[in-house]
Motif scaffolding. Structure first.
Motif, PDB file in Angstrom:
ATOM      1  N   ALA A   1       0.824  -1.208   0.000  1.00 45.34           N
ATOM      2  CA  ALA A   1       0.000   0.000   0.000  1.00 45.34           C
ATOM      3  C   ALA A   1       0.860   1.261   0.000  1.00 45.34           C
ATOM      4  N   ARG A   2       2.006   1.202   0.639  1.00 48.91           N
ATOM      5  CA  ARG A   2       2.918   2.347   0.621  1.00 48.91           C
ATOM      6  C   ARG A   2       3.358   2.656  -0.812  1.00 48.91           C
ATOM      7  N   ALA A   3       3.669   1.600  -1.573  1.00 50.87           N
ATOM      8  CA  ALA A   3       4.062   1.809  -2.970  1.00 50.87           C
ATOM      9  C   ALA A   3       2.917   2.426  -3.767  1.00 50.87           C
ATOM     10  N   LEU A   4       1.696   1.938  -3.551  1.00 53.44           N
ATOM     11  CA  LEU A   4       0.547   2.477  -4.271  1.00 53.44           C
ATOM     12  C   LEU A   4       0.271   3.926  -3.871  1.00 53.44           C
ATOM     13  N   ALA A   5       0.474   4.249  -2.609  1.00 60.35           N
ATOM     14  CA  ALA A   5       0.276   5.639  -2.163  1.00 60.35           C
ATOM     15  C   ALA A   5       1.274   6.571  -2.846  1.00 60.35           C
TER      16      ALA A   5
ATOM     17  N   THR B   1       3.425  -1.364  -9.424  1.00 65.41           N
ATOM     18  CA  THR B   1       2.114  -0.748  -9.232  1.00 65.41           C
ATOM     19  C   THR B   1       1.506  -0.302 -10.557  1.00 65.41           C
ATOM     20  N   GLU B   2       0.191  -0.175 -10.529  1.00 67.33           N
ATOM     21  CA  GLU B   2      -0.529   0.413 -11.656  1.00 67.33           C
ATOM     22  C   GLU B   2      -1.723   1.198 -11.102  1.00 67.33           C
ATOM     23  N   ILE B   3      -1.785   2.469 -11.390  1.00 65.23           N
ATOM     24  CA  ILE B   3      -2.957   3.270 -11.047  1.00 65.23           C
ATOM     25  C   ILE B   3      -3.875   3.267 -12.263  1.00 65.23           C
ATOM     26  N   VAL B   4      -5.043   2.667 -12.113  1.00 66.54           N
ATOM     27  CA  VAL B   4      -5.936   2.519 -13.265  1.00 66.54           C
ATOM     28  C   VAL B   4      -6.872   3.709 -13.426  1.00 66.54           C
ATOM     29  N   ARG B   5      -7.058   4.478 -12.334  1.00 67.92           N
ATOM     30  CA  ARG B   5      -7.899   5.666 -12.446  1.00 67.92           C
ATOM     31  C   ARG B   5      -7.567   6.638 -11.329  1.00 67.92           C
ATOM     32  N   ARG B   6      -7.409   7.908 -11.685  1.00 73.83           N
ATOM     33  CA  ARG B   6      -7.279   8.983 -10.711  1.00 73.83           C
ATOM     34  C   ARG B   6      -8.460   9.912 -10.884  1.00 73.83           C
ATOM     35  N   GLY B   7      -9.356   9.895  -9.906  1.00 75.04           N
ATOM     36  CA  GLY B   7     -10.479  10.803  -9.933  1.00 75.04           C
ATOM     37  C   GLY B   7     -10.273  11.928  -8.940  1.00 75.04           C
ATOM     38  N   ARG B   8     -11.313  12.726  -8.772  1.00 77.52           N
ATOM     39  CA  ARG B   8     -11.200  13.863  -7.854  1.00 77.52           C
ATOM     40  C   ARG B   8     -11.044  13.399  -6.414  1.00 77.52           C
ATOM     41  N   SER B   9     -11.812  12.370  -6.013  1.00 76.14           N
ATOM     42  CA  SER B   9     -11.769  11.928  -4.629  1.00 76.14           C
ATOM     43  C   SER B   9     -11.119  10.572  -4.435  1.00 76.14           C
ATOM     44  N   LEU B  10     -10.989   9.788  -5.490  1.00 71.90           N
ATOM     45  CA  LEU B  10     -10.436   8.438  -5.364  1.00 71.90           C
ATOM     46  C   LEU B  10      -9.401   8.165  -6.444  1.00 71.90           C
ATOM     47  N   ALA B  11      -8.365   7.425  -6.051  1.00 67.27           N
ATOM     48  CA  ALA B  11      -7.422   6.834  -7.004  1.00 67.27           C
ATOM     49  C   ALA B  11      -7.470   5.332  -6.789  1.00 67.27           C
ATOM     50  N   THR B  12      -7.637   4.592  -7.860  1.00 69.79           N
ATOM     51  CA  THR B  12      -7.777   3.144  -7.774  1.00 69.79           C
ATOM     52  C   THR B  12      -6.619   2.482  -8.497  1.00 69.79           C
TER      53      THR B  12
ATOM     54  N   THR C   1      -5.351  -5.041  -4.645  1.00 70.95           N
ATOM     55  CA  THR C   1      -6.143  -3.987  -5.265  1.00 70.95           C
ATOM     56  C   THR C   1      -6.532  -3.003  -4.167  1.00 70.95           C
ATOM     57  N   ALA C   2      -6.614  -1.719  -4.511  1.00 75.46           N
ATOM     58  CA  ALA C   2      -6.832  -0.723  -3.471  1.00 75.46           C
ATOM     59  C   ALA C   2      -7.415   0.548  -4.048  1.00 75.46           C
ATOM     60  N   ALA C   3      -8.046   1.323  -3.158  1.00 72.84           N
ATOM     61  CA  ALA C   3      -8.510   2.669  -3.491  1.00 72.84           C
ATOM     62  C   ALA C   3      -7.945   3.625  -2.456  1.00 72.84           C
ATOM     63  N   PHE C   4      -7.507   4.797  -2.912  1.00 72.71           N
ATOM     64  CA  PHE C   4      -6.889   5.794  -2.043  1.00 72.71           C
ATOM     65  C   PHE C   4      -7.680   7.092  -2.098  1.00 72.71           C
ATOM     66  N   THR C   5      -7.678   7.798  -0.976  1.00 71.85           N
ATOM     67  CA  THR C   5      -8.407   9.049  -0.867  1.00 71.85           C
ATOM     68  C   THR C   5      -7.701   9.946   0.142  1.00 71.85           C
ATOM     69  N   ASP C   6      -8.331  11.033   0.522  1.00 74.51           N
ATOM     70  CA  ASP C   6      -7.863  11.876   1.618  1.00 74.51           C
ATOM     71  C   ASP C   6      -8.878  11.722   2.745  1.00 74.51           C
ATOM     72  N   LEU C   7      -8.543  10.901   3.743  1.00 73.35           N
ATOM     73  CA  LEU C   7      -9.497  10.632   4.826  1.00 73.35           C
ATOM     74  C   LEU C   7      -9.859  11.900   5.591  1.00 73.35           C
TER      75      LEU C   7
ATOM     76  N   GLY D   1       0.030   9.583  -5.602  1.00 73.21           N
ATOM     77  CA  GLY D   1       0.359  10.993  -5.503  1.00 73.21           C
ATOM     78  C   GLY D   1      -0.259  11.684  -4.306  1.00 73.21           C
ATOM     79  N   PRO D   2       0.131  12.931  -4.036  1.00 74.87           N
ATOM     80  CA  PRO D   2      -0.276  13.631  -2.817  1.00 74.87           C
ATOM     81  C   PRO D   2      -1.766  13.935  -2.714  1.00 74.87           C
ATOM     82  N   GLY D   3      -2.502  13.913  -3.807  1.00 75.31           N
ATOM     83  CA  GLY D   3      -3.928  14.200  -3.724  1.00 75.31           C
ATOM     84  C   GLY D   3      -4.756  13.073  -3.139  1.00 75.31           C
ATOM     85  N   HIS D   4      -4.152  11.877  -3.029  1.00 70.45           N
ATOM     86  CA  HIS D   4      -4.854  10.701  -2.497  1.00 70.45           C
ATOM     87  C   HIS D   4      -3.916   9.990  -1.523  1.00 70.45           C
ATOM     88  N   PRO D   5      -3.671  10.591  -0.372  1.00 69.67           N
ATOM     89  CA  PRO D   5      -2.587  10.102   0.495  1.00 69.67           C
ATOM     90  C   PRO D   5      -2.901   8.859   1.322  1.00 69.67           C
ATOM     91  N   HIS D   6      -4.186   8.549   1.497  1.00 67.43           N
ATOM     92  CA  HIS D   6      -4.535   7.499   2.462  1.00 67.43           C
ATOM     93  C   HIS D   6      -5.257   6.326   1.794  1.00 67.43           C
TER      94      HIS D   6
END
Length: 279
Positions: A53-57, A87-98, A114-120, A61-66
């Motif tokens: 998860a650290r690698a995916l974070a 790693t592969e980021i398949v989508r970066r949206g406004r609130s989620l990166a998957t 597989t994971a989704a990242f956001t700003d908690l 990028g900084p817009g989806h830190p958690h």
């Protein structure tokens, strides 16, 4: 300007998940799985999940830190030594990166995530829950890992890195008197004082002894799949952690975990499927 060497992280957990981007391969991160995070011979599954998860974070990028949700399927046992996460980021949206990630050692796949990242910190603050934190005696009235059976400590270097205080009501198994209710719970924090954050909660979700101990089935239980949902940024201080199972069948069992912070907030939930320890 002269090159500067990155500072060594102050806390053990941060050193354990430290990664370096590969200079020639996009999305690849290299690191070292330390021998202090072993459990029953292999590296702890929660630490591995945090490593990936650290690698995916970093890639998100900084817009989806958690991490918001992280799901890992364990392919083969990881050992201390060099490890690579692709790693592969398949989508970066406004609130989620998957995205997805594969952790490997020497070309052998260990874990697929597989994971989704956001700003908690930016989530809606409304909470509506019927869940309640486990009722526990004060930490000083619970049982620390220093009282664990010698054979358990000899197989679990991980425990030296944890300040774990188990509820006396759920450790009859350590005295040969398991309750058979399928529950283990207690207080948790990292031994070196590192504050909890969403990444370390991935470790916390897999840090207690297998709940099968309370069913009278000692031994380490290899994880098949582990999914963790992060619900909020944890407050600093002790975490209350509860593990339980309701179904053992076909040689496998599920283990449900809840993690509560000092403010009584449910900050993480997880479920894993694991193999029943061999008799």
């Amino acid at each position: 300007m002269p090159e500067t060497t990155p500072a060594t992280p102050a806390f053990e957990f941060d050193r354990a998940v430290a990664l370096t981007p590969h200079p020639e391969e996009a999305g690849r991160y290299d690191g070292e799985l330390g021998d202090g995070w072993q459990i029953g011979g292999g590296v702890n599954g929660g630490l591995l999940l945090a490593f990936a998860a650290r690698a995916l974070a970093l890639e998100a990028g900084p817009g989806h830190p958690h991490p918001l949700t992280v799901s890992g399927t364990y392919i083969s046992a990881s050992r201390p030594g060099p490890a690579t996460v692709r790693t592969e980021i398949v989508r970066r949206g406004r609130s989620l990166a998957t995205g997805s990630a594969v952790l490997s050692q020497g070309g052998t796949e260990r874990l697929r995530v597989t994971a989704a990242f956001t700003d908690l910190a930016g989530l809606d603050g409304e909470v509506a829950t019927t869940a309640l934190p486990p009722a526990l005696p004060a930490p000083e009235q619970c049982v620390g890992v220093e009282h664990a059976p010698r054979e358990l400590l000899s197989q679990a270097a991980l425990l030296e890195r944890l300040d774990l205080r188990l509820d006396p009501a759920t450790i009859g198994w350590a005295l040969g008197r398991p309750s058979k209710e399928g529950r283990i719970q207690g207080w948790f924090r990292l031994a070196d004082g590192r504050p909890a954050d969403p990444l370390s909660l991935l470790l916390t979700a897999d840090a207690l002894p297998p709940v099968t101990f309370d069913l009278g089935r000692p031994g380490w239980a290899p994880t098949i799949e582990l999914t963790v949902h992060l619900r909020a940024l944890p407050a600093d201080g002790w975490l209350r952690v509860s593990h339980a199972t309701r179904n053992v069948a076909g040689g496998y069992f599920e283990e449900d975990c809840e993690i509560w912070d000092e403010n009584g907030r449910l900050v993480a939930q997880s479920r894993q499927l694991a193999m029943v320890p061999r008799a």
